[in-house]
Motif scaffolding. Structure first.
Motif, PDB file in Angstrom:
ATOM      1  N   TYR A 369       0.824  -1.202   0.000  1.00 14.01           N
ATOM      2  CA  TYR A 369       0.000   0.000   0.000  1.00 14.01           C
ATOM      3  C   TYR A 369       0.861   1.257   0.000  1.00 14.01           C
ATOM      4  N   GLU A 370       1.942   1.259   0.792  1.00 10.50           N
ATOM      5  CA  GLU A 370       2.810   2.429   0.833  1.00 10.50           C
ATOM      6  C   GLU A 370       3.509   2.640  -0.506  1.00 10.50           C
ATOM      7  N   GLU A 371       3.862   1.548  -1.195  1.00 12.10           N
ATOM      8  CA  GLU A 371       4.466   1.686  -2.523  1.00 12.10           C
ATOM      9  C   GLU A 371       3.464   2.288  -3.505  1.00 12.10           C
ATOM     10  N   ALA A 372       2.201   1.846  -3.417  1.00 10.34           N
ATOM     11  CA  ALA A 372       1.166   2.414  -4.284  1.00 10.34           C
ATOM     12  C   ALA A 372       0.979   3.889  -3.995  1.00 10.34           C
ATOM     13  N   GLU A 379      -4.012  10.088  -2.336  1.00  7.27           N
ATOM     14  CA  GLU A 379      -5.434  10.103  -2.689  1.00  7.27           C
ATOM     15  C   GLU A 379      -5.756   9.009  -3.702  1.00  7.27           C
ATOM     16  N   ASN A 380      -4.881   8.837  -4.694  1.00  6.12           N
ATOM     17  CA  ASN A 380      -5.148   7.839  -5.722  1.00  6.12           C
ATOM     18  C   ASN A 380      -5.022   6.416  -5.180  1.00  6.12           C
ATOM     19  N   ALA A 381      -4.080   6.209  -4.250  1.00  4.55           N
ATOM     20  CA  ALA A 381      -3.955   4.877  -3.642  1.00  4.55           C
ATOM     21  C   ALA A 381      -5.219   4.534  -2.862  1.00  4.55           C
ATOM     22  N   ALA A 382      -5.768   5.523  -2.134  1.00  6.02           N
ATOM     23  CA  ALA A 382      -7.015   5.294  -1.408  1.00  6.02           C
ATOM     24  C   ALA A 382      -8.163   5.022  -2.379  1.00  6.02           C
ATOM     25  N   THR A 383      -8.189   5.732  -3.514  1.00  3.77           N
ATOM     26  CA  THR A 383      -9.225   5.508  -4.522  1.00  3.77           C
ATOM     27  C   THR A 383      -9.145   4.095  -5.089  1.00  3.77           C
ATOM     28  N   VAL A 384      -7.931   3.644  -5.371  1.00  4.06           N
ATOM     29  CA  VAL A 384      -7.754   2.288  -5.915  1.00  4.06           C
ATOM     30  C   VAL A 384      -8.201   1.234  -4.899  1.00  4.06           C
ATOM     31  N   ASN A 396      -8.945 -12.274  -6.865  1.00  4.63           N
ATOM     32  CA  ASN A 396      -8.466 -13.366  -6.009  1.00  4.63           C
ATOM     33  C   ASN A 396      -7.463 -12.881  -4.975  1.00  4.63           C
ATOM     34  N   SER A 397      -6.515 -12.062  -5.385  1.00  2.00           N
ATOM     35  CA  SER A 397      -5.484 -11.552  -4.476  1.00  2.00           C
ATOM     36  C   SER A 397      -5.449 -10.042  -4.575  1.00  2.00           C
ATOM     37  N   ALA A 398      -5.979  -9.371  -3.556  1.00  2.00           N
ATOM     38  CA  ALA A 398      -6.017  -7.910  -3.585  1.00  2.00           C
ATOM     39  C   ALA A 398      -4.609  -7.327  -3.558  1.00  2.00           C
ATOM     40  N   GLY A 399      -3.709  -7.930  -2.759  1.00  2.00           N
ATOM     41  CA  GLY A 399      -2.341  -7.428  -2.689  1.00  2.00           C
ATOM     42  C   GLY A 399      -1.607  -7.544  -4.013  1.00  2.00           C
ATOM     43  N   GLY A 400      -1.715  -8.704  -4.667  1.00  2.00           N
ATOM     44  CA  GLY A 400      -1.067  -8.883  -5.964  1.00  2.00           C
ATOM     45  C   GLY A 400      -1.631  -7.952  -7.028  1.00  2.00           C
ATOM     46  N   TYR A 401      -2.959  -7.759  -6.973  1.00  2.00           N
ATOM     47  CA  TYR A 401      -3.606  -6.867  -7.936  1.00  2.00           C
ATOM     48  C   TYR A 401      -3.122  -5.431  -7.754  1.00  2.00           C
ATOM     49  N   LEU A 402      -2.990  -4.981  -6.462  1.00  2.00           N
ATOM     50  CA  LEU A 402      -2.525  -3.625  -6.195  1.00  2.00           C
ATOM     51  C   LEU A 402      -1.084  -3.446  -6.657  1.00  2.00           C
ATOM     52  N   ARG A 403      -0.229  -4.432  -6.417  1.00  2.00           N
ATOM     53  CA  ARG A 403       1.161  -4.318  -6.876  1.00  2.00           C
ATOM     54  C   ARG A 403       1.239  -4.253  -8.396  1.00  2.00           C
ATOM     55  N   ASP A 404       0.376  -5.017  -9.080  1.00  2.00           N
ATOM     56  CA  ASP A 404       0.363  -4.986 -10.542  1.00  2.00           C
ATOM     57  C   ASP A 404      -0.053  -3.608 -11.045  1.00  2.00           C
ATOM     58  N   THR A 406       0.331  -0.833  -9.449  1.00  2.00           N
ATOM     59  CA  THR A 406       1.424   0.093  -9.138  1.00  2.00           C
ATOM     60  C   THR A 406       2.509   0.032 -10.201  1.00  2.00           C
ATOM     61  N   ARG A 407       2.875  -1.197 -10.606  1.00  2.00           N
ATOM     62  CA  ARG A 407       3.896  -1.337 -11.656  1.00  2.00           C
ATOM     63  C   ARG A 407       3.415  -0.718 -12.964  1.00  2.00           C
ATOM     64  N   ARG A 408       2.150  -0.959 -13.313  1.00  2.00           N
ATOM     65  CA  ARG A 408       1.624  -0.372 -14.553  1.00  2.00           C
ATOM     66  C   ARG A 408       1.564   1.142 -14.461  1.00  2.00           C
ATOM     67  N   SER A 409       1.271   1.671 -13.272  1.00  2.00           N
ATOM     68  CA  SER A 409       1.234   3.115 -13.101  1.00  2.00           C
ATOM     69  C   SER A 409       2.618   3.723 -13.275  1.00  2.00           C
ATOM     70  N   GLU A 410       3.659   3.036 -12.788  1.00  2.00           N
ATOM     71  CA  GLU A 410       5.032   3.530 -12.966  1.00  2.00           C
ATOM     72  C   GLU A 410       5.393   3.638 -14.443  1.00  2.00           C
ATOM     73  N   LYS A 411       4.868   2.705 -15.241  1.00  2.00           N
ATOM     74  CA  LYS A 411       5.158   2.701 -16.680  1.00  2.00           C
ATOM     75  C   LYS A 411       4.215   3.600 -17.470  1.00  2.00           C
TER      76      LYS A 411
END
Length: 435
Positions: A369-372, A379-384, A396-404, A406-411
């Motif tokens: 969550y902190e990485e997101a 604000e956007n992390a809370a929205t997501v 299925n996996s909220a944590g894995g989905y959030l990390r994915d 985050t990576r897509r947002s970086e790109k």
């Protein structure tokens, strides 16, 4: 095993109304209530500033929890642990027994433990013929179970406050950079005005901040720096306008068409109107001579393409994700309202606090969550997180989905807008009213 009876402390330790209140609260645990002891301990570590406990007290509590045989704290499993001070000293890596006793008293005082003292003050267990625990004397973990929801709420508030302070510091850093470079540019190009006085005012503001500022002090500094930045920009804009009016048509035309691909203004958009300008003194008047780039059309086309891309993917001028209006987020994700104070969310801070609670409930790690929040913004992390909660049955996996995400947002491959719009179409007919 008896956990709900009222007991008084052994020896010279006095009984207090606070102890009585804690025992009454612990006796009101719901029959089916349970909580993962280690998740609750992590929430305690986050909430320790609001609970008034220190690191070493938490180390002793960690040792006590390690003596509890189950991972789930529940009344049917028993809630009393009875290790000796010697055993606790070993599991706290050699902490002195006197120190262990002091921190046990601090945990009782904070309302996180209850003493259930035996007639002689010793900690022990009495078992029946089948080997099951019949009665135990030691420390009851019932207050932890009874206050689990409160502790998680306090942890969410602390994390939301930390993210808020982090965002304040980031904005202050950007504002300081803008003011410093604008004043430096004005002084180097000999723009008329009291820039030395403005520079001294800026230094007084920055140097007046304490080493460990409070949130209120950071908010005040940000407001003052923002006002100073606006004042500096206004002075420079007035100067630019007067320069344009005093220049001839030839200079005006060249100024509009200027496009120097080698210019560093690509990295500092705020300086684009002045980039490449050098002062010329002719009969007491200041004109502007602008260097022509080798390619007159490449940069305007590139800027136009960037603006079109940013408008389509919901990104701001700095390339980051733009936060959407709070009302729109709550209409699209009404489920998050249940985690706000009294079922209402009135501002972004309350939404971020609710998002931290949802993160814990969905099993998303604090680091994810902190990485997101670092990549997307708080604000956007809370929205997501609100969107993930709304679509919980399909993930299925909220944590894995959030990390994915985050990576897509970086790109630059992820935009929140389409996700919000899809949820808004689903929830608009039954959307609840935001507070």
């Amino acid at each position: 095993m008896e956990t709900g009876s009222i007991t008084t402390p052994f020896g010279r330790r006095p009984m207090t109304l606070g102890m009585l209140a804690n025992q009454v609260m612990a006796a009101e645990i719901k029959p089916d209530q349970s909580v993962d002891k280690w998740k609750l301990f992590r929430a305690l570590c986050e909430a320790k500033p609001l609970l008034g406990i220190g690191d070493r007290s938490l180390a002793v509590l960690n040792a006590l929890l390690s003596f509890y045989p189950k991972n789930e704290l529940a009344e049917q499993n028993g809630l009393i642990v009875f290790p000796s001070n010697t055993q606790l000293s070993l599991r706290t890596h050699g902490m002195a027994e006197q120190t262990v006793r002091r921190h046990l008293a601090a945990l009782v005082e904070a309302g996180l433990l209850l003493r259930k003292d035996s007639p002689n003050g010793k900690r022990y267990v009495r078992r029946d013929r089948a080997g099951e625990i019949d009665e135990a004397f030691g420390f009851s973990l019932a207050p932890l179970l009874a206050r689990a929801e409160e502790i998680e709420q306090l942890a969410a508030e602390v994390m939301a406050e930390r993210l808020h302070v982090q965002r304040l510091r980031e904005r202050i850093t950007l504002c300081r950079r803008d003011v410093a470079k604008l004043i430096e540019a004005a002084i180097e190009e000999e723009v008329h005005g009291d820039w030395q006085g403005l520079c001294q005012e800026f230094r007084d503001l920055v140097e007046g901040l304490p080493r460990s500022p409070t949130t209120a002090q950071l908010e005040q500094l940000l407001d003052e720096l923002t006002a100073l930045r606006v004042d500096t920009l206004n002075r420079l804009e007035i100067r630019i306008k007067s320069t344009k009016q005093s220049g001839n048509a030839y200079y005006t035309k060249r100024h509009i068409q200027n496009s120097n691909p080698e210019s560093p203004s690509e990295l500092e958009p705020s300086f684009e109107t002045k980039q490449g300008a050098t002062p010329e003194h002719d009969n007491g008047r200041v004109g502007v001579t602008l260097e022509m780039g080798r390619d007159e059309t490449a940069r305007p086309i590139r800027q136009e393409e960037q603006q079109r891309r940013r408008a389509g993917d919901g990104r701001d001028d700095a390339g980051g994700l733009k936060p959407f209006p709070l009302g729109l987020v709550l209409q699209a994700c009404p489920e998050i309202l249940a985690y706000g104070p009294n079922g209402v969310i009135r501002n972004w801070r309350e939404l971020m606090s609710a998002a931290v609670m949802v993160r814990s409930m969905l099993g998303v790690s604090p680091s994810a969550y902190e990485e997101a929040a670092s990549v997307m913004g708080a604000e956007n992390a809370a929205t997501v997180m609100a969107c993930i909660l709304e679509r919980g049955g399909h993930i299925n996996s909220a944590g894995g989905y959030l990390r994915d995400l985050t990576r897509r947002s970086e790109k630059g491959e992820f935009a929140i807008g389409p996700m919000l719009m899809a949820l808004l179409r689903v929830n608009a007919p039954t959307g609840r009213k935001a507070g």
